[in-house]
Scaffold this motif. Sequence first.
Motif, PDB file in Angstrom:
ATOM      1  N   MET A  73       0.814  -1.217   0.000  1.00  0.00           N
ATOM      2  CA  MET A  73       0.000   0.000   0.000  1.00  0.00           C
ATOM      3  C   MET A  73       0.847   1.267   0.000  1.00  0.00           C
ATOM      4  O   MET A  73       0.343   2.328   0.334  1.00  0.00           O
ATOM      5  N   ASP A  74       2.110   1.152  -0.361  1.00  0.00           N
ATOM      6  CA  ASP A  74       3.022   2.296  -0.401  1.00  0.00           C
ATOM      7  C   ASP A  74       2.388   3.457  -1.191  1.00  0.00           C
ATOM      8  O   ASP A  74       2.027   3.298  -2.357  1.00  0.00           O
ATOM      9  N   THR A  75       2.258   4.609  -0.540  1.00  0.00           N
ATOM     10  CA  THR A  75       1.579   5.732  -1.205  1.00  0.00           C
ATOM     11  C   THR A  75       2.511   6.540  -2.103  1.00  0.00           C
ATOM     12  O   THR A  75       2.075   7.460  -2.793  1.00  0.00           O
ATOM     13  N   LEU A  83      -2.158  -0.241  -6.716  1.00  0.00           N
ATOM     14  CA  LEU A  83      -3.168  -1.269  -6.981  1.00  0.00           C
ATOM     15  C   LEU A  83      -4.569  -0.681  -6.897  1.00  0.00           C
ATOM     16  O   LEU A  83      -4.834   0.209  -6.082  1.00  0.00           O
ATOM     17  N   SER A  84      -5.463  -1.190  -7.720  1.00  0.00           N
ATOM     18  CA  SER A  84      -6.864  -0.774  -7.647  1.00  0.00           C
ATOM     19  C   SER A  84      -7.439  -1.300  -6.329  1.00  0.00           C
ATOM     20  O   SER A  84      -6.921  -2.276  -5.775  1.00  0.00           O
ATOM     21  N   PRO A  85      -8.520  -0.661  -5.818  1.00  0.00           N
ATOM     22  CA  PRO A  85      -9.105  -1.150  -4.555  1.00  0.00           C
ATOM     23  C   PRO A  85      -9.446  -2.639  -4.622  1.00  0.00           C
ATOM     24  O   PRO A  85      -9.250  -3.372  -3.660  1.00  0.00           O
ATOM     25  N   ARG A  89      -7.773  -5.454  -2.238  1.00  0.00           N
ATOM     26  CA  ARG A  89      -8.606  -6.270  -1.352  1.00  0.00           C
ATOM     27  C   ARG A  89      -8.259  -7.753  -1.530  1.00  0.00           C
ATOM     28  O   ARG A  89      -8.087  -8.484  -0.567  1.00  0.00           O
ATOM     29  N   THR A  90      -8.119  -8.179  -2.779  1.00  0.00           N
ATOM     30  CA  THR A  90      -7.764  -9.576  -3.063  1.00  0.00           C
ATOM     31  C   THR A  90      -6.388  -9.906  -2.484  1.00  0.00           C
ATOM     32  O   THR A  90      -6.190 -10.945  -1.853  1.00  0.00           O
ATOM     33  N   GLY A  93      -6.461 -10.082   1.406  1.00  0.00           N
ATOM     34  CA  GLY A  93      -7.142 -11.299   1.837  1.00  0.00           C
ATOM     35  C   GLY A  93      -6.224 -12.501   1.673  1.00  0.00           C
ATOM     36  O   GLY A  93      -6.126 -13.364   2.554  1.00  0.00           O
ATOM     37  N   GLY A  94      -5.520 -12.547   0.557  1.00  0.00           N
ATOM     38  CA  GLY A  94      -4.595 -13.645   0.284  1.00  0.00           C
ATOM     39  C   GLY A  94      -3.426 -13.657   1.249  1.00  0.00           C
ATOM     40  O   GLY A  94      -3.020 -14.710   1.751  1.00  0.00           O
ATOM     41  N   LEU A  95      -2.914 -12.452   1.547  1.00  0.00           N
ATOM     42  CA  LEU A  95      -1.792 -12.348   2.487  1.00  0.00           C
ATOM     43  C   LEU A  95      -2.197 -12.885   3.862  1.00  0.00           C
ATOM     44  O   LEU A  95      -1.457 -13.645   4.496  1.00  0.00           O
TER      45      LEU A  95
END
Length: 206
Positions: A73-75, A83-85, A89-90, A93-95
């Motif tokens: 999520m580095d801004t 990454l797109s939202p 999210r995917t 969740g996977g992490l």
Amino acid sequence: MPAVRSQLLEVVHDAYPETFEGVTPTKSLGESIFSGLTPHPNEVLNLFIQQELTSALPMAYYMAVRKGLNSLMDTHLPKSATLSPETLRTAMGGLMALREVELNETHRLVFGPKDAHSCSGSNCPSRTPTSPAALGTYQKVFDYVVGPSQLGTRVLQVPEFHQDSGGDTACVFPGVCRGCMEWWESGHAKLRKKAWERLPEVFGLS
Ligand SMILES: [Zn+2]
């Protein structure tokens, strides 16, 4: 262009393999295959999603989540690596699912019962598996293998139980016998295979 594309895809498929058998610790995997500046794993993930390289996506997701949330999520990243939202999210969740597999399976492997014949050292702490010395050693092995959670996951990484010390290889955990080390090494290989097989599922690709 189709010929160039298929040649590039071959390189991509080697670095982002679809099956566990293609993964060896010495082989260069992931973004290191790109020449020039190494792209951020998020950027590779975005590219593969855009190009619909479905077979390479499980590994690309893994490479992106491997370094944890700060990387994911580095801004300060360029737009191409943001990454797109939906993708984020995917990935998150996977992490979380992978981290759970990593912690549970490693705990079972390190603290769980060993094959009676595997311990071969008379001074090995595993001789008395419930003693404080053994439990202390197991905790150190566990922490070493899983690493801190803010760093993401290392579930597909081969743990280095041996270190070079003056031309000799020494065990990272003094006192632990060869048999116990080999038990953990082979157990971790099974764990990696299991985690690998779950990649498509945890990233919603199956
Ligand atoms: Zn032992």
